[in-house]
Every structure is written in structure tokens, then in C-alpha cells.
Design an enzyme around this catalytic site. Structure first.
Site, PDB file in Angstrom:
ATOM      1  N   HIS A  50      -2.082  11.806  -4.244  1.00 50.56           N
ATOM      2  CA  HIS A  50      -3.365  12.526  -4.201  1.00 50.56           C
ATOM      3  C   HIS A  50      -4.407  11.693  -3.652  1.00 50.56           C
ATOM      4  CE1 HIS A  50      -2.054  15.270  -7.739  1.00 50.56           C
ATOM      5  NE2 HIS A  50      -1.335  15.335  -6.605  1.00 50.56           N
ATOM      6  N   GLU A  52      -7.349  10.286  -4.806  1.00 50.51           N
ATOM      7  CA  GLU A  52      -7.862   9.106  -5.268  1.00 50.51           C
ATOM      8  C   GLU A  52      -6.753   7.902  -4.940  1.00 50.51           C
ATOM      9  OE1 GLU A  52      -8.838  12.342  -8.356  1.00 50.51           O
ATOM     10  OE2 GLU A  52      -7.584  11.959  -6.788  1.00 50.51           O
ATOM     11  N   CYS A  75      -6.840  14.288 -11.817  1.00 51.50           N
ATOM     12  CA  CYS A  75      -5.684  14.919 -12.575  1.00 51.50           C
ATOM     13  C   CYS A  75      -5.283  13.775 -13.792  1.00 51.50           C
ATOM     14  CB  CYS A  75      -4.555  15.367 -11.695  1.00 51.50           C
ATOM     15  SG  CYS A  75      -3.668  13.683 -10.962  1.00 51.50           S
ATOM     16  N   SER A 168      -6.410  47.364  21.602  1.00 48.27           N
ATOM     17  CA  SER A 168      -7.180  46.620  20.849  1.00 48.27           C
ATOM     18  C   SER A 168      -7.305  45.043  21.124  1.00 48.27           C
ATOM     19  CB  SER A 168      -6.409  46.682  19.495  1.00 48.27           C
ATOM     20  OG  SER A 168      -5.401  46.133  19.395  1.00 48.27           O
ATOM     21  N   THR A 196       1.203  48.085  12.256  1.00 47.56           N
ATOM     22  CA  THR A 196       0.974  47.027  13.258  1.00 47.56           C
ATOM     23  C   THR A 196       1.936  46.352  14.141  1.00 47.56           C
ATOM     24  OG1 THR A 196      -0.917  46.481  11.682  1.00 47.56           O
ATOM     25  CG2 THR A 196      -0.218  44.782  13.297  1.00 47.56           C
ATOM     26  N   LEU A 204       2.258  36.791  14.969  1.00 49.52           N
ATOM     27  CA  LEU A 204       1.579  36.200  13.719  1.00 49.52           C
ATOM     28  C   LEU A 204       1.813  34.711  13.299  1.00 49.52           C
ATOM     29  CD1 LEU A 204       2.370  39.565  11.391  1.00 49.52           C
ATOM     30  CD2 LEU A 204       0.457  39.005  12.767  1.00 49.52           C
ATOM     31  N   ASN A 298      -5.582  47.921   4.566  1.00 49.11           N
ATOM     32  CA  ASN A 298      -6.806  47.360   4.188  1.00 49.11           C
ATOM     33  C   ASN A 298      -7.205  48.284   2.936  1.00 49.11           C
ATOM     34  OD1 ASN A 298      -6.558  45.366   6.002  1.00 49.11           O
ATOM     35  ND2 ASN A 298      -8.107  46.283   7.311  1.00 49.11           N
TER      36      ASN A 298
END
Length: 371
Positions: A50, A52, A75, A168, A196, A204, A298
């Protein structure tokens, strides 16, 4: 000591972990002694040290009596790494300055309590709003066990996502498209509808240097995805999940052999259930979904109360056309005051385009009773 200055630096460091720490939070840490930075670190990758502990390891001198600035409450439990509170105490750090409290039930104030009981001064809430917003995905996922959903679309000034002929590419400029790639890197998965896939045949993937590809999720109620699509053809290289409600054993075998995961889920309103899809994704430790669907998907996501953020790109052009597609379709709402409300607007100029970012309004129920 300028608390804001050092916390800003910790935030900058934390953001370097985008795309690599999910479903963990973004965390940055800066250690200051006698007014100068002696150590910095951030959570670089899921399962690794982490922020820290990285900051302590990078110290140019002893951290004894120093102040550590950390964007999220340290944590205090054993996970894939030991507790950060333990490292702070062992290195005799005198003060801990915190941006956000950790909503994880395993922490949730316990880290602060442990530090105070060890005689360490704790300062809370420094640049809290910025620190909270940076971890909107983590905060939502850890408290609800459901993915955070960001709906993205690009449209013209007159609200069109394609010409009346269906063309598009490209609505926005290159800089805006690069910003989308950065979002693809940030979120764990990317979701589209099969329409799509059939219309645009997209990959993608994330085309950002040093980025990682999101898991691709295709909502395909009738399992009609073309076997020749780029998504199917590259499924062995990029994790791909197809959720459907129609069982076609022969096609499912072919898709699985090509590397796709196919999951059959119940229907809702004539389409594969988005709510069940989100539950399934959450069970696979997928903390976030970047929704790049068309107007139908959507609206279904909004209607189901699943969209938590909207990222809207507006291009400086007008298409016109009564039949040109818009970003949100479906049946819509009956009355003006029945709309789906968003808040906390942020406006960013990206080249000639404008990015509008909104969060779903908290506490506001939508038409269908979801809040």
C-alpha cells in the site's frame, strides 16, 4: 506546514495507480520531516504494498517524528499485505494527516482509533472532497457490493450520436477520444449492447500507453453476436463476457472455444436483466462498468437505477435529422419533473470539445422507484 500542498501531492501520486489497483482504492502518501518531503509512495498494483509502506520504503532518512500525508485512512487489517497502521507505529511517525475516511467495514475509523491509541496525532478531512471523489468507484463498490456505473456518450450540439444514415465516426476530436481511452483504463469493465457490436464492430480496448484493457461485457439477449466480430475474434487476448437470456448450445460452444465467457441470465422488460448482470459482475470482483452503449441500453440502465455518473462529450457540430439517433432512447418519461436527476457538474474543455461530468443525485428516486 502547508497541509493542502502536501495532500495535493499525495493525490497526484494516488492517481498513478489508475487501472492497476481495482477493486482496491487509489491511495497516495507523502512523508514530511522538518518541512521537506523525505518519502513518497502510492498503491501501484492490486495485491502489492500500500501507499504508506511504499512511502516508508522510499524514505531518504528515518521517518521518526515525521508527518505522513495519506489520501485514505490507513488500513488496520491483514489482507494481501500487513496493516499500514502497524508500519506507521513501528517507524515512530508522529502525525498522520488523512484525506478520506475508509468506508470499508474492516477499517471504517478503526485505523484512526489504533493510531490515536498509539499516541500518534491524527488530522482528518484535509482536501476530503477531492480525496472522496478520486475514489468514487471504491466507495460505492465497498459499501454496496455492486459495480459503479459510468455512462459515457459523445454527441453533437443538437444531441445526435450519429447521422441519419447511422455514421458516427468520429463525432469528437482526437484529444477527447484520448480522454475516453483513459476512462477505459480506469474502469474495470466496458459494456455495450449487441447492436453496437453489429453496427460499429468495435474492439473496446484501451489504447493508452501503460494502460490495461477493461473486461468487455456484451449485453446480447438473443445471443445474436456475429462470430466474425472483432470482439469475438480477440476474446482469447482480451477477457470477454457475453450475457444473454437465450440458450443456443452450439453457438455457446463456439463462443467459448473462441475465448468468450457466456452467462445466461433472466430477462427483464424483454431484455437480459441489467440488474442481474451487475450482480454477476460484482461476484467476479468487477468494481466498475464503463457503459458505452447505444440509446436503448443507456435508457435501460438509467431506468433500472444503475447509472451513477454521466460522462458526456459535446462536439462543436450539428448533424440535424429527425431520424438521427440520440444518446438515450427507450420510452422516456411522461412529464418534465419525472426526469432522472444528476448533480455536481464539472465542465472540462478538451480541444474543441466539452466534457460534462455529473453524478446521479443522491436520495432522488427515479420514475421507477430506484434511488
Amino acid at each position: 506546514m502547508d497541509f493542502d500542498f502536501f495532500m495535493h501531492r499525495a493525490i497526484e501520486l494516488a492517481k498513478k495507480g489508475k487501472g492497476h489497483v481495482n477493486p482496491n482504492p487509489l491511495v497516495g502518501a507523502v512523508i514530511v520531516k522538518n518541512g521537506k518531503i523525505i518519502g513518497e509512495g502510492y498503491h501501484e498494483k492490486y495485491g502489492e504494498l500500500h501507499a504508506e509502506r511504499n512511502a516508508i520504503a522510499n524514505c531518504s532518512e528515518s521517518a521518526e517524528d515525521a508527518t505522513i500525508f495519506v489520501t485514505l485512512e490507513p488500513c488496520c487489517h491483514y489482507g494481501k499485505t500487513p496493516p499500514c497502521t502497524q508500519a506507521i507505529i513501528e517507524n515512530k511517525i508522529a502525525r498522520v494527516v488523512i484525506g478520506s475516511k475508509d468506508p470499508n467495514p474492516k477499517v471504517a475509523g478503526k485505523g484512526i482509533e489504533i493510531l490515536k491509541n498509539a499516541g500518534i496525532e491524527v488530522v482528518e478531512g484535509v482536501l476530503q472532497e477531492e480525496c472522496d471523489q478520486m475514489n468514487d468507484v471504491f466507495f460505492h463498490y465497498i459499501t454496496t457490493n455492486m459495480p459503479f456505473v459510468a455512462m459515457k456518450y459523445a454527441m453533437t450540439m443538437d444531441g445526435k450520436i450519429a447521422t441519419y444514415t447511422g455514421k458516427s465516426q468520429w463525432i469528437t476530436g482526437e484529444k477527447a477520444r484520448q480522454a475516453v481511452q483513459e476512462s477505459r483504463n480506469r474502469y474495470s469493465s466496458i459494456m455495450v449492447g449487441v447492436g453496437t457490436v453489429c453496427t460499429d464492430d468495435p474492439l473496446l480496448t484501451c489504447r493508452t500507453e501503460g494502460g490495461r484493457n477493461p473486461i468487455r461485457v456484451v449485453c446480447d439477449t438473443n445471443l445474436s453476436i456475429p462470430l466474425s466480430s472483432k470482439i469475438v475474434e480477440t476474446a482469447k487476448d482480451v477477457p470477454t463476457i457475453i450475457v444473454c437470456s437465450f440458450v443456443d448450445d452450439e453457438k455457446m460452444v463456439i463462443l467459448k472455444n473462441k475465448g468468450c465467457e457466456v452467462k445466461v441470465l433472466p430477462q427483464e422488460d424483454g431484455h437480459v436483466s441489467l440488474r442481474e448482470t451487475m450482480k454477476y459482475l460484482a461476484g467476479k470482483n468487477i468494481d466498475s462498468v464503463f457503459l458505452e452503449g447505444g440509446g436503448v441500453l443507456n435508457f435501460s440502465a438509467i431506468k433500472s437505477g444503475l447509472v451513477h455518473k454521466a460522462e458526456v462529450y459535446i462536439a462543436p457540430k450539428i448533424f440535424g435529422g429527425r431520424d438521427a439517433k440520440t444518446p438515450v432512447e427507450g420510452e422516456g418519461v411522461e412529464e418534465v419533473d419525472m426526469g432522472y436527476y444528476f448533480e455536481k457538474p464539472k465542465v472540462t474543455l478538451i480541444g474543441d470539445d466539452v466534457l460534462l461530468e455529473y453524478y446521479k443525485k443522491k436520495g432522488a428516486a427515479d420514475v421507477y422507484g430506484h434511488s
